[in-house]
Motif scaffolding. Structure first.
Motif, PDB file in Angstrom:
ATOM      1  N   ALA A 134       0.697  -1.317   0.101  1.00 29.32           N
ATOM      2  CA  ALA A 134       0.149   0.019   0.091  1.00 29.32           C
ATOM      3  C   ALA A 134       0.733   1.245  -0.006  1.00 29.32           C
ATOM      4  N   PRO A 135       0.357   2.442  -0.621  1.00 29.52           N
ATOM      5  CA  PRO A 135       1.277   3.599  -0.703  1.00 29.52           C
ATOM      6  C   PRO A 135       1.125   4.046   0.678  1.00 29.52           C
ATOM      7  N   VAL A 136       2.312   4.721   1.021  1.00 32.31           N
ATOM      8  CA  VAL A 136       2.272   5.420   2.396  1.00 32.31           C
ATOM      9  C   VAL A 136       1.038   6.297   2.645  1.00 32.31           C
ATOM     10  N   ALA A 137       0.890   7.225   1.596  1.00 32.84           N
ATOM     11  CA  ALA A 137      -0.291   8.194   2.065  1.00 32.84           C
ATOM     12  C   ALA A 137      -1.639   7.473   2.099  1.00 32.84           C
ATOM     13  N   GLU A 138      -1.955   6.445   1.242  1.00 31.58           N
ATOM     14  CA  GLU A 138      -2.975   5.614   1.440  1.00 31.58           C
ATOM     15  C   GLU A 138      -2.895   4.905   2.806  1.00 31.58           C
ATOM     16  N   ALA A 139      -2.032   4.369   3.289  1.00 29.25           N
ATOM     17  CA  ALA A 139      -2.065   3.543   4.728  1.00 29.25           C
ATOM     18  C   ALA A 139      -2.178   4.489   5.854  1.00 29.25           C
ATOM     19  N   LEU A 140      -1.632   5.833   5.815  1.00 30.79           N
ATOM     20  CA  LEU A 140      -1.822   7.063   6.695  1.00 30.79           C
ATOM     21  C   LEU A 140      -3.159   7.366   6.799  1.00 30.79           C
ATOM     22  N   ARG A 141      -4.090   7.539   5.786  1.00 35.08           N
ATOM     23  CA  ARG A 141      -5.535   7.826   5.700  1.00 35.08           C
ATOM     24  C   ARG A 141      -6.167   6.824   6.386  1.00 35.08           C
ATOM     25  N   ALA A 142      -6.006   5.427   5.948  1.00 29.67           N
ATOM     26  CA  ALA A 142      -6.614   4.380   6.437  1.00 29.67           C
ATOM     27  C   ALA A 142      -6.409   4.041   8.002  1.00 29.67           C
ATOM     28  N   ARG A 143      -5.159   4.066   8.404  1.00 34.56           N
ATOM     29  CA  ARG A 143      -4.968   3.919   9.830  1.00 34.56           C
ATOM     30  C   ARG A 143      -4.729   5.003  10.726  1.00 34.56           C
ATOM     31  N   TYR A 144      -4.706   6.172  10.083  1.00 30.63           N
ATOM     32  CA  TYR A 144      -4.331   7.253  11.151  1.00 30.63           C
ATOM     33  C   TYR A 144      -5.351   8.370  10.955  1.00 30.63           C
ATOM     34  N   GLY A 145      -6.072   8.501   9.698  1.00 34.00           N
ATOM     35  CA  GLY A 145      -6.572   9.612   9.363  1.00 34.00           C
ATOM     36  C   GLY A 145      -5.905  10.703   9.211  1.00 34.00           C
ATOM     37  N   LYS A 146      -4.354  10.600   8.621  1.00 40.39           N
ATOM     38  CA  LYS A 146      -3.465  11.626   8.575  1.00 40.39           C
ATOM     39  C   LYS A 146      -3.231  11.657   7.186  1.00 40.39           C
ATOM     40  N   SER A 147      -2.481  12.966   6.989  1.00 40.89           N
ATOM     41  CA  SER A 147      -2.013  12.851   5.531  1.00 40.89           C
ATOM     42  C   SER A 147      -0.563  13.004   5.645  1.00 40.89           C
ATOM     43  N   LEU A 148       0.392  13.035   4.280  1.00 38.10           N
ATOM     44  CA  LEU A 148       1.630  13.353   4.247  1.00 38.10           C
ATOM     45  C   LEU A 148       2.225  14.412   4.953  1.00 38.10           C
ATOM     46  N   GLN A 149       1.370  15.572   4.695  1.00 41.21           N
ATOM     47  CA  GLN A 149       1.819  16.719   5.250  1.00 41.21           C
ATOM     48  C   GLN A 149       1.843  16.861   6.797  1.00 41.21           C
ATOM     49  N   ASP A 150       0.807  15.806   7.431  1.00 44.30           N
ATOM     50  CA  ASP A 150       1.054  15.747   8.682  1.00 44.30           C
ATOM     51  C   ASP A 150       1.955  14.882   9.328  1.00 44.30           C
ATOM     52  N   MET A 151       2.358  14.119   8.701  1.00 45.82           N
ATOM     53  CA  MET A 151       3.591  13.280   8.961  1.00 45.82           C
ATOM     54  C   MET A 151       4.864  13.993   8.782  1.00 45.82           C
ATOM     55  N   GLU A 152       4.999  14.968   7.762  1.00 43.83           N
ATOM     56  CA  GLU A 152       6.144  15.658   7.383  1.00 43.83           C
ATOM     57  C   GLU A 152       6.254  16.600   8.758  1.00 43.83           C
ATOM     58  N   GLU A 153       5.045  17.245   8.834  1.00 46.52           N
ATOM     59  CA  GLU A 153       5.368  18.248  10.031  1.00 46.52           C
ATOM     60  C   GLU A 153       5.810  17.584  11.307  1.00 46.52           C
ATOM     61  N   GLY A 154       5.194  16.220  11.609  1.00 46.51           N
ATOM     62  CA  GLY A 154       5.723  15.654  12.962  1.00 46.51           C
ATOM     63  C   GLY A 154       7.122  15.077  12.694  1.00 46.51           C
ATOM     64  N   THR A 155       7.286  14.818  11.783  1.00 40.01           N
ATOM     65  CA  THR A 155       8.854  14.286  11.440  1.00 40.01           C
ATOM     66  C   THR A 155       9.887  15.204  11.568  1.00 40.01           C
ATOM     67  N   ILE A 156       9.781  16.543  11.271  1.00 42.01           N
ATOM     68  CA  ILE A 156      11.097  17.478  11.003  1.00 42.01           C
ATOM     69  C   ILE A 156      10.733  18.565  11.965  1.00 42.01           C
ATOM     70  N   ARG A 157       9.932  18.717  12.665  1.00 39.85           N
ATOM     71  CA  ARG A 157       9.564  20.126  13.287  1.00 39.85           C
ATOM     72  C   ARG A 157      10.217  19.591  15.014  1.00 39.85           C
ATOM     73  N   TRP A 158      11.289  19.588  15.122  1.00 39.05           N
ATOM     74  CA  TRP A 158      12.019  19.360  16.611  1.00 39.05           C
ATOM     75  C   TRP A 158      12.323  21.101  17.108  1.00 39.05           C
ATOM     76  N   ARG A 159      11.375  21.562  17.679  1.00 37.25           N
ATOM     77  CA  ARG A 159      11.614  22.885  18.012  1.00 37.25           C
ATOM     78  C   ARG A 159      12.582  23.152  19.301  1.00 37.25           C
ATOM     79  N   LYS A 160      12.386  22.306  20.084  1.00 39.70           N
ATOM     80  CA  LYS A 160      13.072  22.548  21.301  1.00 39.70           C
ATOM     81  C   LYS A 160      14.304  21.640  21.421  1.00 39.70           C
ATOM     82  N   PRO A 161      15.491  22.374  21.314  1.00 37.77           N
ATOM     83  CA  PRO A 161      16.831  21.563  20.989  1.00 37.77           C
ATOM     84  C   PRO A 161      16.847  20.693  22.686  1.00 37.77           C
ATOM     85  N   ILE A 162      17.542  19.726  22.657  1.00 38.18           N
ATOM     86  CA  ILE A 162      17.957  18.768  23.831  1.00 38.18           C
ATOM     87  C   ILE A 162      19.316  19.566  24.509  1.00 38.18           C
ATOM     88  N   SER A 163      19.097  19.867  25.865  1.00 41.67           N
ATOM     89  CA  SER A 163      20.254  20.496  26.536  1.00 41.67           C
ATOM     90  C   SER A 163      21.099  19.357  27.254  1.00 41.67           C
TER      91      SER A 163
END
Length: 285
Positions: free
Chosen positions: A256-285
């Motif tokens: 299954a394409p990732v976008a299709e599996a995301l919609r079916a299992r999470y109700g999410k989009s590739l944009q949601d995944m991209e935002e959750g993957t790359i936005r590490w706003r708070k550095p680890i000290s």
């Protein structure tokens, strides 16, 4: 655990390979790989899932095996996707980097490969090669040997069936679970991997479609950024919904394409995944 002493000349000494097949091609070492020193004390340890041959200390070997077995048992309680193989996987633990280096060079097709672990699957089972030379960091209390073994364990568990996840998902899971903390029979997963977070804060990520298309043995496939971003993607998927993750994994493994599996299992989009993957706003000290 059953431990047996071995001499360096015994049959269980790591073999000198004549070549290794990959995608129909036979790869041979650039030069003959010597046997380990005859002075090296080797032990053989058998556990439920593994047949380990090690020249690390008895205590070190037993600790590593116990933690990996505990993680494997915990994963089986979470999902039947992690059923053990019918045959024990063979694990070679090298205490000296100079003796493991030729195997990594052969497996990764490059001189002075920086890998600390490797997993090879074949029809009769699996083989792991672990660099046991790196010591625990006194500042961060990390145990590189155990983390490497846990990473390779995931490859072993994920390769027990005919279908396998795409590389980003397999390596992302291997990195995610490699950071597990084992305390007795309690296993904790999901802690951030500091090096990955710091890299993702410094580097621009590759687009998700590019990440999904990365192949094994490519330049991208062995880059720190690929491992960091794959880990971040799996971290977001499991953190969002653990139960949905294993259904998502099954869908993607079956094509299954990732976008299709995301919609079916999470109700999410590739944009949601991209935002959750790359936005590490708070550095680890």
């Amino acid at each position: 655990l059953l431990a047996l002493p071995l001499a360096a000349q015994d049959v269980f000494v790591p073999p000198v390979p004549k070549g290794i097949a990959h995608e129909g091609k036979v790869r041979t070492p650039a030069r003959e790989i010597p046997f380990p020193s005859a002075e090296s004390p080797w032990i053989r340890v058998r556990s439920e899932r593994f047949d380990i041959v090690s020249d690390a200390t008895d205590a070190r070997t037993r600790e590593l095996v116990a933690e990996v077995e505990t993680l494997a048992a915990a994963l089986l309680e979470v999902s039947d996707r992690f059923l053990p193989s019918r045959k024990r996987s063979t694990v070679f633990i090298f205490e000296r980097r100079r003796e493991s280096q030729p195997y990594f060079d052969l497996l990764f097709a490059q001189e002075n490969a920086r890998a600390t672990g490797a997993y090879v699957r074949y029809d009769g089972g699996g083989v792991m090669i672990i660099d046991g030379s790196r010591k625990i960091s006194p500042l961060r209390r990390d145990d590189p040997g155990i983390r490497t073994a846990m990473h390779e364990l995931m490859h072993d568990l994920l390769r027990q069936i005919d279908s396998a996840p795409p590389l980003w998902l397999e390596e992302g899971m291997a990195e995610y679970f490699s950071n597990a903390r084992v305390e007795g029979e309690r296993v904790t997963v999901g802690e951030a991997i500091r090096d990955h977070v710091l890299l993702l804060q410094r580097r621009n990520p590759m687009p998700l479609q590019q990440l999904f298309a990365v192949k094994a043995e490519s330049t991208e496939g062995i880059s720190p950024l690929f491992y960091a971003q794959s880990w971040a993607a799996v971290n977001w998927l499991i953190g969002t919904d653990q139960k949905a993750f294993f259904a998502f994994l099954r869908d993607v493994e079956q094509g299954a394409p990732v976008a299709e599996a995301l919609r079916a299992r999470y109700g999410k989009s590739l944009q949601d995944m991209e935002e959750g993957t790359i936005r590490w706003r708070k550095p680890i000290s």
